[in-house]
Design an enzyme around this catalytic site. Sequence first.
Site, PDB file in Angstrom:
ATOM      1  N   GLY A 290       1.152  -1.341   0.054  1.00 47.13           N
ATOM      2  CA  GLY A 290       0.259   0.176   0.500  1.00 47.13           C
ATOM      3  C   GLY A 290       1.184   1.620   0.171  1.00 47.13           C
ATOM      4  O   GLY A 290       0.841   2.425  -0.778  1.00 47.13           O
ATOM      5  N   ASP A 291       2.143   1.816   0.718  1.00 44.49           N
ATOM      6  CA  ASP A 291       3.189   2.141   0.765  1.00 44.49           C
ATOM      7  C   ASP A 291       3.621   2.743  -0.513  1.00 44.49           C
ATOM      8  O   ASP A 291       3.719   3.595  -1.303  1.00 44.49           O
ATOM      9  CB  ASP A 291       3.952   1.995   1.702  1.00 44.49           C
TER      10      ASP A 291
END
Lengths: 348, 348
Positions: A290-291
């Site tokens: 996600g990052d």
Amino acid sequence: MLKLHSIDKNNKIIYIQSGSNHIEGYRLGVCILIKGEVIMITTITFNPSIDRMYRVNSINIGEVQRVISTNATAGGKGLNVTKVCKILGENPLAMGFIGGFNGAFIKDELRKLGIKNKFTEIKQETRNCLNIIEDNKVSTEFLEKGPIIGNSDLEKFENDIKEVIKDTKILIASGSYCQNMPLDYYEKIGHICRENNIKFILDTSGEPLKIALKSKPYLIKPNTDEIKQILRTNVESRDEVISAGKKLLEMGAQNVCISLGKEGMIYLNEYGVYEAKVPKIEAVNTVGSGDSTIAGFSVGILRGYEVEDLLKFSNACGISNALNIETGFVTLEEVEKYQGLVKVTKLS
Amino acid sequence: MLKLHSIDKNNKIIYIQSGSNHIEGYRLGVCILIKGEVIMITTITFNPSIDRMYRVNSINIGEVQRVISTNATAGGKGLNVTKVCKILGENPLAMGFIGGFNGAFIKDELRKLGIKNKFTEIKQETRNCLNIIEDNKVSTEFLEKGPIIGNSDLEKFENDIKEVIKDTKILIASGSYCQNMPLDYYEKIGHICRENNIKFILDTSGEPLKIALKSKPYLIKPNTDEIKQILRTNVESRDEVISAGKKLLEMGAQNVCISLGKEGMIYLNEYGVYEAKVPKIEAVNTVGSGDSTIAGFSVGILRGYEVEDLLKFSNACGISNALNIETGFVTLEEVEKYQGLVKVTKLS
């Protein structure tokens, strides 16, 4: 805007950017190799950590056991974003609260990666987060709470941020607060961004996200669990996901990206609803995907990608992270390869 | 030997000790208050650690959990000994290998306690040891291996030890080696001590202890498990304990102290066999009690205590440690109180 300042006889080029800042580069044939110092992406990690990994045969509760191998890296969602932005070729600046010997370790790790920082120094130690992995691959994590932040720390941070953001085009804030931080602090940062014409990307959850929507962040990236928490509605079907996304737009977000894990993502803004479908992969470590996706969005937005390319690029970053054991790591080769394999459709 | 150098009109006294070292003090009536800088007790902790403690509700294997509270202290058996020697009024010096940001943390902790050190700096990080305590008081420990030591590190250590031991009367080495250290390294230190007329107290186990007996250490303090490991005999009954102790004397130890936990200890040397019986206590934390006992021995030996007082004093230190939650901590009040309650008998 960049303004050409000079080209000397060695083909060295100097651009002037916003006042006294300058970028140096070299003209190589028709290309220009920029060796810039200007920060256009700034990340905030309020509660960074040393991410420690222990490998053990098995966790034997109540016993003393020896750790087979250990590993320690600079961690925290915002630092993952920063590392991936760096790999993607940008020159990001990391901000947040940092303290003690653990903080010094993290700054040294970033130095080794060539990543600049302007952390706000606090008296307390930066936290550790521990992941114990057994032979059977089961992973058990222990997250320390991290430091308690006082008003004077917040003031120092606000002074620091005002000092460094004059060249920032995109500010990314990721993760949760430190202890004792006011719930509306991300909203405050959102307003600072609006005043300075900076695109604010916010990747957090719960009440802090809900409140920050009032500052109209440029992009948020909740998953379905996080949306359930905020909106208290079901977000199981694609229609429910889309209507939840629309609600978040109404609440203030300019762009909403809802990650559906292996199913890809739904992306919404005032111009429409888009779906990105990702190819099947053999994931090695999805932590930090996600990052990495957020890093891809930031870099793509900075480079002016249209929405279709933006979704391909950011999803490819998430995929590349999942293909590597290291958290907050992508390869340019994989990003390029998977960009071509993400399918984007405009749904409405 | 101390040699009186001067007494000025403010009753300030200066003693000269072995060359250029001096001790300053004040004469208060018939007492002399010494404010010394001379190191007479030196401790070695080859593999110190940051001892981290996590409190959690319960360990949920395979899950992500938040730690309720954390604590970090300078740890390792030798450092426990050092801390207790300091509390007992001595001015000990800590040695060993130290590295990285964890090492800097440990040095800072010792600085706060007013404990001097002459650590040998290494490139690798000093280790962490983690103790996770659940609500039901069950404690699960994870010990990192610590750094790998190379030949150049060993050479640096030997130079460091030769530099600082000229005033040392007692050298205490506690705990296990770092990775890759030669098995006979404690023996080597034993010989350095003999050459310099230093009493060598060794608290370690297994092959390193067995080999080091050849250097005729002044005192060793194995427990029955450690003796079983070395001698491969039963040490259940008191007679078996005594005959094992005699064997260790034959093998080279000058004094042998065999701790029997709650049952007290058996102490043997060429003059006889002694038994110390300790009163029943409500132990809070017995970790570090052995190290505190060693600190008591060192300080008592330095002060010239006769065997009976030595055993009372050292056992009282072990008891006081067990009465406190903090590892490697005693109070002078408790030591004084329990000294009077330890019963010493000469068995033969």
